[in-house]
Motif scaffolding. Structure first.
Motif, PDB file in Angstrom:
ATOM      1  N   TYR A  29       0.835  -1.205   0.000  1.00 20.67           N
ATOM      2  CA  TYR A  29       0.000   0.000   0.000  1.00 20.67           C
ATOM      3  C   TYR A  29       0.872   1.259   0.000  1.00 20.67           C
ATOM      4  CZ  TYR A  29      -4.416  -2.458   0.941  1.00 20.67           C
ATOM      5  OH  TYR A  29      -5.540  -3.256   0.847  1.00 20.67           O
TER       6      TYR A  29
ATOM      7  N   CYS B 113       1.288   7.357  -6.283  1.00 18.74           N
ATOM      8  CA  CYS B 113       0.191   8.316  -6.500  1.00 18.74           C
ATOM      9  C   CYS B 113       0.642   9.735  -6.193  1.00 18.74           C
ATOM     10  CB  CYS B 113      -1.009   7.953  -5.624  1.00 18.74           C
ATOM     11  SG  CYS B 113      -1.854   6.441  -6.131  1.00 18.74           S
TER      12      CYS B 113
ATOM     13  N   GLY C 219      -7.081  11.014  -7.316  1.00 20.72           N
ATOM     14  CA  GLY C 219      -8.213  10.097  -7.394  1.00 20.72           C
ATOM     15  C   GLY C 219      -7.830   8.673  -7.054  1.00 20.72           C
ATOM     16  N   GLU C 220      -6.749   8.219  -7.651  1.00 21.54           N
ATOM     17  CA  GLU C 220      -6.277   6.846  -7.381  1.00 21.54           C
ATOM     18  C   GLU C 220      -5.810   6.720  -5.927  1.00 21.54           C
ATOM     19  OE1 GLU C 220      -5.601   8.649  -9.945  1.00 21.54           O
ATOM     20  OE2 GLU C 220      -6.179   7.506 -11.724  1.00 21.54           O
TER      21      GLU C 220
ATOM     22  N   LYS D 141      -7.021   8.290  -3.371  1.00 23.11           N
ATOM     23  CA  LYS D 141      -8.213   8.168  -2.528  1.00 23.11           C
ATOM     24  C   LYS D 141      -8.760   6.749  -2.559  1.00 23.11           C
ATOM     25  CE  LYS D 141      -9.868  12.950  -2.635  1.00 23.11           C
ATOM     26  NZ  LYS D 141     -10.963  13.865  -3.080  1.00 23.11           N
ATOM     27  N   GLN D 142      -8.668   6.099  -3.722  1.00 20.92           N
ATOM     28  CA  GLN D 142      -9.137   4.715  -3.821  1.00 20.92           C
ATOM     29  C   GLN D 142      -8.301   3.794  -2.928  1.00 20.92           C
ATOM     30  OE1 GLN D 142      -9.713   3.290  -7.892  1.00 20.92           O
ATOM     31  NE2 GLN D 142     -10.086   5.394  -8.574  1.00 20.92           N
ATOM     32  N   ILE D 143      -6.977   4.011  -2.946  1.00 18.58           N
ATOM     33  CA  ILE D 143      -6.104   3.227  -2.053  1.00 18.58           C
ATOM     34  C   ILE D 143      -6.457   3.496  -0.599  1.00 18.58           C
ATOM     35  CG2 ILE D 143      -3.718   2.782  -1.361  1.00 18.58           C
ATOM     36  CD1 ILE D 143      -4.355   1.837  -4.174  1.00 18.58           C
ATOM     37  N   HIS D 144      -6.743   4.783  -0.300  1.00 17.27           N
ATOM     38  CA  HIS D 144      -7.137   5.162   1.068  1.00 17.27           C
ATOM     39  C   HIS D 144      -8.378   4.374   1.502  1.00 17.27           C
ATOM     40  CE1 HIS D 144      -7.905   8.695   4.106  1.00 17.27           C
ATOM     41  NE2 HIS D 144      -7.792   7.528   4.693  1.00 17.27           N
ATOM     42  N   ALA D 145      -9.325   4.200   0.563  1.00 21.09           N
ATOM     43  CA  ALA D 145     -10.548   3.449   0.890  1.00 21.09           C
ATOM     44  C   ALA D 145     -10.229   2.000   1.254  1.00 21.09           C
ATOM     45  CB  ALA D 145     -11.507   3.498  -0.302  1.00 21.09           C
ATOM     46  N   TYR D 146      -9.228   1.405   0.590  1.00 19.68           N
ATOM     47  CA  TYR D 146      -8.813   0.039   0.932  1.00 19.68           C
ATOM     48  C   TYR D 146      -8.164  -0.013   2.310  1.00 19.68           C
ATOM     49  CZ  TYR D 146      -9.611  -2.180  -3.626  1.00 19.68           C
ATOM     50  OH  TYR D 146     -10.191  -2.721  -4.742  1.00 19.68           O
TER      51      TYR D 146
ATOM     52  N   TYR E 265      -1.362  12.910   0.166  1.00 17.83           N
ATOM     53  CA  TYR E 265      -2.287  14.039   0.071  1.00 17.83           C
ATOM     54  C   TYR E 265      -1.536  15.371  -0.023  1.00 17.83           C
ATOM     55  CZ  TYR E 265      -6.516  11.290   0.923  1.00 17.83           C
ATOM     56  OH  TYR E 265      -7.561  10.416   0.796  1.00 17.83           O
TER      57      TYR E 265
END
Length: 483
Positions: free
Chosen positions: A13, A20, A27-28, A30-35, A55
């Motif tokens: 991760y 990123c 955008g990508e 944030k997707q990793i953050h969601a995981y 960020y």
């Protein structure tokens, strides 16, 4: 990898988030953050630090702050990531504050943390705090790290203490290209053109390869010293010998080089041959020179081109207005002002500030907010009388309003730089220099007036504007009239 059924750990991760951040792929990221928001990762200090870093690099500093504040565990890497994030996004004051907060929480900085907070002090031109961090570097032994020494050279250079900057450079056991570039940049910003060119030649002699940033400083120094032919030679060698691809800043330096020598037609020909349009600074430089030389043809061509290129940029309207105002063409000035208003283009207001006893005092033109207004305006009135006796003549061409002469003089006397200088004369003890910072370029009238003030009061006055440093002493300025 996910589709293949592999489980990702913190290192996987972290690598994704680093990628990123490097690609500014918010955008990508944030997707990793969601995981990552899962019971087995949410309190992981490694993951939290990587998210703060991602960020910050993607210019989403508020998201970085949120992640940082929610971290239940932090280490020196976490604190450093947040500190660097603030610095990279222009929040230098917050970077200094979080450093002290980190210290109060019992964390000792490493060389990267200390170098970063010193860089933030440099951006703030905060010599007082920077000198404290210099002492900390000496006591902790972190001064031996090249990142810390380079940051200190930059700090003293940006604060106008070139002697200290040079001394640090001399004392370094090991130097890299950044060390040389930091000292060169200090000389360039302070107007020490001859010292800079000598240092640059020494750098070339030992086989170091200058980068594009270094050449910007060198070309600027040649411009301010009036070394036109030498500057043009350096520009050619940058491309042909050192294989640096010119960017807009290099072209702007070349335009400035020709402008200052009064070679306006050559400057126009150079612009017409450029592979890209000049930036705002390039056009502004040309327009300012046209105003000095009274060249109406090129003086109008430049801002018209800029307005066409960037219709929302206020600089073109302001510069063209000043050009017309100097010629007394008030109808044209009014027309430009209406055009700017209709297009909702806002001009950045000018501010000057001075630090005294740990507090920053900010002034705007004709300021009415300071609790010391009575003393400041009385000091300015007294100074103005003395300056006029010495031969000072207000430059009313810089007032972009069709008003009575007495009103123009009042407007000139209440400019933000003069208010800050008057504050310094009242409160800063004799024998100490008066330091003023301005967010815009210092005006011609203020520059001339400050020379008279320094001579009459026998005080050193240092002004750092948006372009460079000006050290006023005994009626002269370190810039030699080039800025």
């Amino acid at each position: 990898m996910i589709l293949a059924g592999f489980t990702m750990d913190q290192f996987t991760y972290g690598s994704f988030l680093t990628a990123c951040g490097s690609l500014l792929a918010l955008g990508e990221g944030k997707q990793i953050h969601a995981y990552v928001i899962r019971p087995d990762h949410k309190d992981n200090v490694f993951m939290g630090s990587a998210l703060v870093d991602m960020y910050s690099k993607c210019k989403s500093i508020k998201s970085a702050e949120t992640v940082f504040k929610r971290m239940t565990q932090k280490n020196v890497v976490s604190w450093t990531a947040m500190l660097v994030g603030y610095g990279q996004n222009g929040f230098s004051e917050e970077a200094v504050k979080i450093f002290f907060l980190m210290h109060r929480n019992g964390f000792e900085p490493d060389n990267f943390t200390l170098g970063s907070v010193i860089s933030s002090c440099a951006n703030l031109a905060s010599l007082e705090e920077g000198a404290q961090f210099h002492c900390q570097a000496l006591v902790s032994g972190l001064i031996s790290f090249i990142t810390v020494s380079n940051a200190l050279i930059t700090l003293y250079g940006k604060c106008g203490s070139m002697e200290d900057s040079y001394q640090l450079f001399v004392e370094m056991n090991t130097r890299d290209e950044v060390s040389w570039a930091a000292l060169l940049a200090g000389y360039a910003q302070f107007g020490k053109a001859n010292e800079m060119i000598d240092l640059f030649e020494r750098m070339l002699a030992i086989g170091l390869k200058p980068d594009g940033v270094t050449f910007i400083g060198v070309l600027s120094a040649c411009s301010r010293a009036g070394l036109v032919e030498k500057g043009l030679q350096y520009f050619e060698s940058m491309i042909k010998e050192h294989r640096n691809i010119p960017i807009p800043d290099h072209y702007t330096c070349n335009i400035d080089l020709l402008d200052r020598a009064g070679r306006l037609k050559e400057a126009r020909n150079f612009i017409n041959k450029m592979p890209c349009h000049p930036d705002v600074v390039g056009w502004a430089t040309l327009m300012s020179t046209c105003r000095v030389h009274g060249d109406m043809e090129i003086g109008k061509w430049a801002p018209d081109s800029l307005i066409e290129l960037e219709p929302q940029n206020p600089a073109s309207y302001v510069l063209l207005s000043s050009f017309y105002a100097a010629k007394g063409k008030w109808n044209e000035v009014a027309q430009l002002r209406r055009g700017r208003r209709d297009k909702r283009v806002k001009k950045e207001p000018g501010y000057s500030w001075i630090k005294y006893k740990g507090k920053v005092h900010v002034f705007s033109a004709d300021d009415q907010t300071s609790p010391f207004l009575g003393q400041i305006y009385a000091e300015l009135k007294n100074l103005n009388c003395k300056m006029i006796e010495e031969g000072y003549i207000p430059d009313m061409s810089s007032v972009l309003h069709d008003v009575e002469e007495s009103e123009k003089i009042k407007m000139l006397n209440h400019q933000s730089e003069k208010l800050a200088i008057a504050f310094g004369l009242i409160f800063v003890p004799p024998g100490l220099p008066i330091w003023v910072i301005k967010n815009l370029r210092v005006s011609g009238d203020c520059h001339n007036a400050t020379k008279f003030i320094s001579k009459k009061t026998q005080r050193e006055i240092l002004i750092r504007d948006a372009v460079r440093f000006h050290l006023f002493k005994d009626g002269t300025c370190s810039c030699g009239g080039f800025w």
